[in-house]
Design a protein around this motif. Structure first.
Motif, short mmCIF file in Angstrom:
data_model
loop_
_atom_site.label_atom_id
_atom_site.label_comp_id
_atom_site.label_asym_id
_atom_site.label_seq_id
_atom_site.Cartn_x
_atom_site.Cartn_y
_atom_site.Cartn_z
N ALA A 383 -11.04 -14.43 6.16
CA ALA A 383 -10.95 -13.08 5.63
C ALA A 383 -9.77 -12.30 6.17
CB ALA A 383 -12.25 -12.33 5.94
N GLU A 384 -9.10 -11.60 5.27
CA GLU A 384 -8.04 -10.68 5.67
C GLU A 384 -8.49 -9.26 5.37
OE1 GLU A 384 -4.13 -11.41 4.23
OE2 GLU A 384 -4.39 -13.60 4.35
N ILE A 385 -7.96 -8.33 6.14
CA ILE A 385 -8.37 -6.93 5.98
C ILE A 385 -7.73 -6.32 4.73
CG2 ILE A 385 -8.22 -4.63 7.01
CD1 ILE A 385 -8.39 -5.95 9.74
N ILE A 386 -8.55 -5.73 3.90
CA ILE A 386 -8.04 -4.98 2.74
C ILE A 386 -8.09 -3.48 3.05
CG2 ILE A 386 -8.36 -4.52 0.27
CD1 ILE A 386 -7.63 -7.42 0.95
N GLY A 387 -9.07 -3.09 3.83
CA GLY A 387 -9.18 -1.68 4.21
C GLY A 387 -10.15 -1.52 5.37
N LEU A 388 -10.09 -0.37 6.02
CA LEU A 388 -10.99 -0.07 7.14
C LEU A 388 -11.59 1.30 6.92
CD1 LEU A 388 -8.71 -0.92 10.21
CD2 LEU A 388 -10.53 -2.33 9.24
N LEU A 402 -5.34 -0.66 2.91
CA LEU A 402 -4.16 -1.32 3.48
C LEU A 402 -3.58 -2.42 2.61
CD1 LEU A 402 -5.40 -1.54 7.19
CD2 LEU A 402 -3.58 -0.06 6.29
N ALA A 403 -4.42 -3.02 1.77
CA ALA A 403 -3.88 -4.15 1.01
C ALA A 403 -4.50 -4.24 -0.38
CB ALA A 403 -4.12 -5.45 1.79
N HIS A 404 -4.80 -3.08 -0.98
CA HIS A 404 -5.28 -3.12 -2.36
C HIS A 404 -4.11 -3.50 -3.24
CE1 HIS A 404 -9.36 -1.37 -1.99
NE2 HIS A 404 -8.85 -0.95 -0.84
N SER A 405 -4.39 -4.36 -4.20
CA SER A 405 -3.29 -4.89 -4.99
C SER A 405 -3.74 -5.08 -6.42
CB SER A 405 -2.85 -6.21 -4.35
OG SER A 405 -2.16 -6.98 -5.29
N TYR A 406 -3.33 -4.18 -7.27
CA TYR A 406 -3.62 -4.30 -8.71
C TYR A 406 -2.60 -3.47 -9.45
CZ TYR A 406 -6.17 -0.02 -7.38
OH TYR A 406 -6.52 1.19 -6.86
N GLY A 407 -2.64 -3.50 -10.75
CA GLY A 407 -1.63 -2.89 -11.61
C GLY A 407 -0.98 -1.63 -11.06
N ASP A 408 -1.74 -0.54 -11.05
CA ASP A 408 -1.13 0.71 -10.62
C ASP A 408 -1.76 1.21 -9.32
OD1 ASP A 408 -3.53 1.06 -11.74
OD2 ASP A 408 -3.02 2.86 -12.90
N ALA A 409 -1.92 0.27 -8.40
CA ALA A 409 -2.49 0.64 -7.11
C ALA A 409 -1.59 1.65 -6.41
CB ALA A 409 -2.66 -0.59 -6.23
N PRO A 410 -2.18 2.66 -5.76
CA PRO A 410 -1.36 3.65 -5.07
C PRO A 410 -0.67 3.04 -3.86
CG PRO A 410 -3.69 3.97 -4.57
CD PRO A 410 -3.63 2.91 -5.62
N ASP A 411 0.43 3.67 -3.43
CA ASP A 411 1.11 3.21 -2.22
C ASP A 411 0.17 3.35 -1.04
OD1 ASP A 411 3.36 2.61 -3.57
OD2 ASP A 411 4.40 4.50 -3.13
N GLN A 412 0.19 2.33 -0.19
CA GLN A 412 -0.67 2.37 0.99
C GLN A 412 0.17 2.15 2.23
OE1 GLN A 412 -3.92 -0.56 -0.17
NE2 GLN A 412 -2.79 -0.23 -2.08
N LEU A 413 -0.38 2.56 3.36
CA LEU A 413 0.33 2.35 4.62
C LEU A 413 0.46 0.85 4.86
CD1 LEU A 413 -1.31 5.10 6.85
CD2 LEU A 413 0.93 5.13 5.74
N PRO A 414 1.59 0.41 5.44
CA PRO A 414 1.78 -1.03 5.67
C PRO A 414 0.73 -1.56 6.65
CG PRO A 414 3.51 0.26 6.74
CD PRO A 414 2.72 1.21 5.90
N VAL A 507 -8.83 1.91 -5.31
CA VAL A 507 -8.89 2.52 -3.98
C VAL A 507 -9.95 3.61 -3.91
CG1 VAL A 507 -7.64 3.90 -2.29
CG2 VAL A 507 -6.55 1.91 -3.33
N ASP A 508 -10.07 4.42 -4.94
CA ASP A 508 -11.03 5.53 -4.84
C ASP A 508 -12.47 5.00 -4.78
OD1 ASP A 508 -10.93 4.65 -7.44
OD2 ASP A 508 -11.20 6.63 -8.34
#
Length: 943
Positions: A383-388, A402-414, A507-508
């Motif tokens: 498992a890798e972290i997607i969010g905390l 931290l690692a949401h990834s889809y079409g129009d995902a908002p910018d997230q902190l690295p 993300v929401d």
DNA sequence: CTGCTAGCATA
DNA sequence: GTATGCTAGCAGA
């Protein structure tokens, strides 16, 4: 007045709710359920506070569970009531209130008021009648009523608009509930009570009529009045007793009928509109705190600070992005155990470094932080972290995507940078964290190079220690202990094949879900932790579980090296032999069929070849299990082929084929998962793969163990407890003969054979010893004569005889077993030597087989459970020493009474000497503990 | 694709 | 007779 963040909602659209607490019914329970608490701990001269504390707990829980618009807590006032007038013996058998409880009454009234409840104390009217009258008024005004009471007598008030709940055990009595529990609808409850009588209040019913007969009579005649009218028709002894009670019954019913028309207006202002009972927002925190401090409730005083959110902080959170509001549906039906009651949920989502810094400061300052991870996989090693998410106080949480990834995902902190900046806090042992299923999160963080320190609590383990037999998932805990329901994981990610990776969850949605999880984790902790703190024994077990959890994480992480080439060779050999067996079987059957299908085997054996049916399965089909095939093999050739094929097929399918597939791609080792909150006895279980059922009995099976190897320059060491459960039985039963056998270091099965068969120990034959061994195991399992006979293949009478002889020789064991069953029945649980509680919900079941099962479990659980406690103590002790001495030896497996290590060659001598010593020394029982160790190139050779 | 049964591996 | 977990087959989606 300070407004708290925890007030129930009052503005949902549904009907209004009146919540009435039957204070009197809880007084005694609070008094007896709580330990002997004193204002000055340990000083018996200082005032008792247990009942006060119990009452507070109960009201707090109730407030979390039920949303209400009107609330009142009703007590019995001293003095005579109308019932004393019509029946002077009413409640005559009640003993006076214990002095230690009497002294707490005033304080209880005070704190109930401070908690924001109206206290009702009406002279000359019993609490039940006050409740009945108020409920009736509420119903007339379209208000739903919830009554909280531990007393079943109030069931007669239940209808479509009135529900009774019992806060102490989460029982709910609505119309269906009452009918299910008593067998009569609520409107017949009074009739039922009049027939059965009420021993507590000294109101007689009809002689020889108990619950069952009462239900039967009411079902047959429809009501008490009809029954009285047709009393002449009732046959038998019941009829006679009934006719003798005819004069009394109307008066008994009157006594037991709760009144709904009491004159209350003089005592309660604002009636009949219930104005005076309206919930007021907020509570007087200062006065409450002063009260808590006066009575020595430090934890409660502290909790008040945690819950106390400064108004400016609330405002600040309102300005930030709000992802959840917690607007649950209002109270619309009597199903009130599943409502989100926490309002003002403030859930942030962190998108900028400024927000990140603000939250980092908050968690660094907080005394305790709930932490939850959202990941790409359920496999904790992958498992890798997607969010905390974090929560520092109930209702307030933040999600860090931290690692949401889809079409129009908002910018997230690295991700790596954010984790790097959290790392000092995460790895600081002095910053306390808590989680739900912490072991999983430890792995997830470790996958990103972070070793989390300072995990102080795990709500899953809290629940496991407190209520081992109930579910321990967060959703269950929130529902059970908080009355909160939340977002279902499947609701946001879908299920089965359609499930999307968490990274593709918007993300929401993810934020709302994750915040809710860490928020609920903290809230559950606040509900469960005081219960553990209040109980020394359970506290000990919980501490043990927390320590074991960390050790298990390390055992899982270490993994086991598997020789997959060796297993592949074995698989090939097995496959060859199976093909040959299959050909032979098909020839014998005269047609091809699937040897792996019990159904097809059955058709061939019993339909086509006409072999005799030995026994049937649970579903009535002729069985083809090992025992049956064994029997048939005596007379026919085919069953032997099937038997051998089945054995090999199991070996290949479950072990030699599967294990190599389970090797982790990066570590090259197999990492099992130990489930720490599954087995009801306190044992661990192992899965994906299960390394606790690797074959050992047959020579072919044992070869699988040769593939469990050590890294170059290392050896495998296996240390196991000798006869651990029988030693525990000796300790628990204090049986003289059994104690002596272990103290003198005898072969216990030989000693048993010597006693049961009446021969000198050195005259015991190997068959006698084998019998004794089966008897000893049977005892641990709560044996019956029937079971023993089956196992030994002897007559039932002979088995009975052996058991009788055993108990004559070991009377202490007999006595222990009888006492265990009895105490299980009266307490509902049994416990291990260390105080782990094992609940047996079916121990008093009317269903014979179920009850029997629970009785056998009651015998077995203390022994199996104590063994589980001991090996957990061993794991923690051994790991501590390995760490303290900076040894390179790794613990790699636990198999119930055995620990397996991978040992560098230069540590072998030390391990051989120290590990058995440590394992034997974790507890001082009435018999010595013995642990033995073996060392070899692989697991098989280590035995 | 999911859930059930039969059967069997361990302590 | 206690406590677990996993496989294959099979039935119903």
């Amino acid at each position: 007045m300070t407004e708290t963040s925890h007030e129930p909602q009052t503005d949902t659209g549904g009907p209004k709710v009146l919540l009435l607490v039957d204070g009197s019914s809880y007084l005694y329970r609070a008094f007896h359920a709580m330990p002997d608490l004193r204002a000055v701990p340990g000083d018996p001269a200082s005032p008792a506070t247990g009942a006060i504390r119990g009452m507070i707990n109960m009201l707090q829980k109730l407030r979390r569970d039920v949303r209400a618009d009107y609330v009142a807590c009703v007590f019995d006032a001293p003095g005579k009531t109308f019932r004393d007038d019509i029946y002077p013996e009413y409640k005559a058998t009640r003993s006076p209130m214990p002095p230690d409880l009497r002294t707490q009454i005033d304080a209880i009234h005070e704190v109930v008021r401070l908690l924001g409840w109206k206290v009702l104390n009406v002279p000359g009217v019993e609490a039940d009648d006050v409740i009945g009258t108020l409920a009736c008024m509420a119903t007339e005004r379209g208000i739903e009523t919830v009554i909280s009471s531990g007393d079943k007598d109030l069931s007669q008030l239940v209808n479509e608009h009135v529900t009774v709940i019992d806060t102490m055990n989460d029982r709910k009595r609505d119309v269906a509930g009452v009918e299910a529990e008593f067998g009569v609808p609520p409107r017949l409850m009074v009739d039922y009570q009049a027939l059965v009588g009420d021993a507590v209040d000294n109101v007689p019913g009809v002689d020889k009529v108990g619950p069952k007969t009462a239900v039967k009579l009411l079902q047959e005649y429809g009501s008490l009045d009809a029954l009285i009218e047709r009393a002449a028709e009732v046959k038998g002894a019941v009829g006679e007793h009934l006719r003798r009670a005819l004069d009394w019954l109307p008066r008994g019913r009157e006594l037991l009928t709760i009144r709904k028309d009491c004159e209350l207006a003089d005592h309660i202002p604002g009636l009949p509109e219930l104005e005076d009972l309206k919930v007021v927002d907020g509570q007087d925190t200062e006065a409450l705190k002063a009260f808590y401090e006066r009575y020595g409730f430090k934890g409660l005083a502290k909790q008040l600070e945690v819950h106390d959110v400064p108004p400016e902080l609330i405002e600040e959170h309102r300005r930030q992005k709000k992802v959840g509001t917690g607007d649950g549906p209002g109270f619309q039906d009597p199903d009130l155990t599943s409502r989100s009651q926490v309002t003002n949920l403030q859930y942030d989502t962190i998108f900028t470094w400024a927000q990140f810094d603000e939250w980092l400061a908050k968690i660094e300052a907080a005394e305790l932080v709930a932490l939850d991870t959202e990941t790409s996989s359920l496999d904790e090693m992958q498992a890798e972290i997607i969010g905390l998410s974090f929560s520092v106080q109930p209702g307030v949480a933040a999600y860090l995507p931290l690692a949401h990834s889809y079409g129009d995902a908002p910018d997230q902190l690295p991700r790596e940078e954010a984790l790097a900046r959290l790392k000092p806090w995460l790895e600081n042992p002095d910053r306390a964290k808590l989680g739900q299923h912490v072991k999983y999160d430890r792995h997830v963080f470790a996958n990103h190079g972070i070793e989390v320190r300072g995990y102080a609590h795990d709500t899953m383990l809290q629940s496991y220690v407190l209520e081992v037999h109930k579910p321990h998932g967060l959703a269950s805990l929130a529902e059970r202990h908080l009355g909160r329901t939340g977002i279902d994981y499947e609701h946001i990610a879908g299920k089965g094949a359609h499930q999307i990776p968490f990274a593709q969850v918007p993300v929401d949605k993810a934020a709302e879900y994750s915040c809710e999880d860490s928020d609920q984790t903290l809230d559950v902790h606040l509900a469960l932790w005081p219960k553990l703190q209040a109980d020394g024994k359970l506290r000990f077990i919980y501490d043990l579980e927390m320590k074991s959890s960390e050790t298990l994480y390390r055992v899982e992480r270490n993994g086991v090296l598997i020789d997959s080439a060796m297993l592949a060779r074995q698989s090939a050999e097995l496959g060859q032999r199976m093909m040959q067996l299959e050909r032979e079987a098909h020839d014998l059957a005269g047609q091809p069929f699937n040897l792996g299908s019990p159904k097809q085997i059955g058709e061939i054996l019993f339909t086509k070849l006409g072999l005799p049916v030995v026994k049937k399965t649970a579903s009535g089909v002729p069985s083809t299990d090992e025992e049956v095939l064994e029997k048939l093999a005596e007379d026919y050739p085919l069953p032997a082929k099937l038997l051998e094929h089945r054995g090999l097929s199991k070996l290949k399918g479950t072990y030699t084929d599967k294990l190599p597939q389970m090797i982790h791609p990066r570590t090259g080792r197999v990492h099992t998962h130990y489930a720490q909150a599954v087995a009801v006895t306190g044992r661990l279980s192992s899965n994906d793969p299960n390394l606790q059922n690797i074959p050992v009995k047959t020579p072919e099976g044992r070869r699988v163990r040769e593939a469990f190897i050590a890294a170059p320059g290392h050896l495998i060491a296996s240390a196991d407890y000798s006869q651990i459960e029988l030693r525990i039985m000796a300790h628990l039963s204090e049986d003289e003969a059994l104690l002596r056998a272990f103290r003198e270091g005898m072969d216990v099965h030989r000693a048993t054979a010597s006693e049961v068969f009446g021969v000198a120990p050195d005259q015991v034959t190997s068959e006698q010893r084998r019998y004794a061994k089966v008897i000893n195991f049977g005892l641990i399992y709560g044996m019956s004569a029937f079971g023993l006979a089956r196992n030994l293949g002897i007559e039932g009478a002979a088995a009975k005889n052996y058991i009788q002889r055993y108990f004559e020789r070991y009377p202490g064991v007999k006595q222990y077993m009888d006492e265990t069953r009895l105490s299980a029945k009266s307490r509902g649980y049994v416990e291990t030597v260390f105080g782990r509680r094992l609940y047996l919900p079916e121990i008093n079941s009317p269903n014979g087989p179920r009850r029997g099962g629970a009785e056998r479990a009651a015998i077995n659980a203390p022994m199996q459970g104590t063994a589980a406690d001991l090996i957990k103590l061993s794991m923690v002790a051994v790991q501590d020493v390995l760490d303290a001495q900076q040894r390179r030896t790794k613990m790699i497996m636990q198999v119930h009474d055995e620990l397996v290590f991978e040992v560098p060659e230069d540590e072998v001598d030390w391990i051989r000497a120290e590990i058995p010593r440590l394992m034997a020394g974790v507890a001082q029982l009435r018999v010595p503990l013995l642990a033995e160790i073996g060392v070899g190139a692989n697991w098989e050779k280590a035995h």
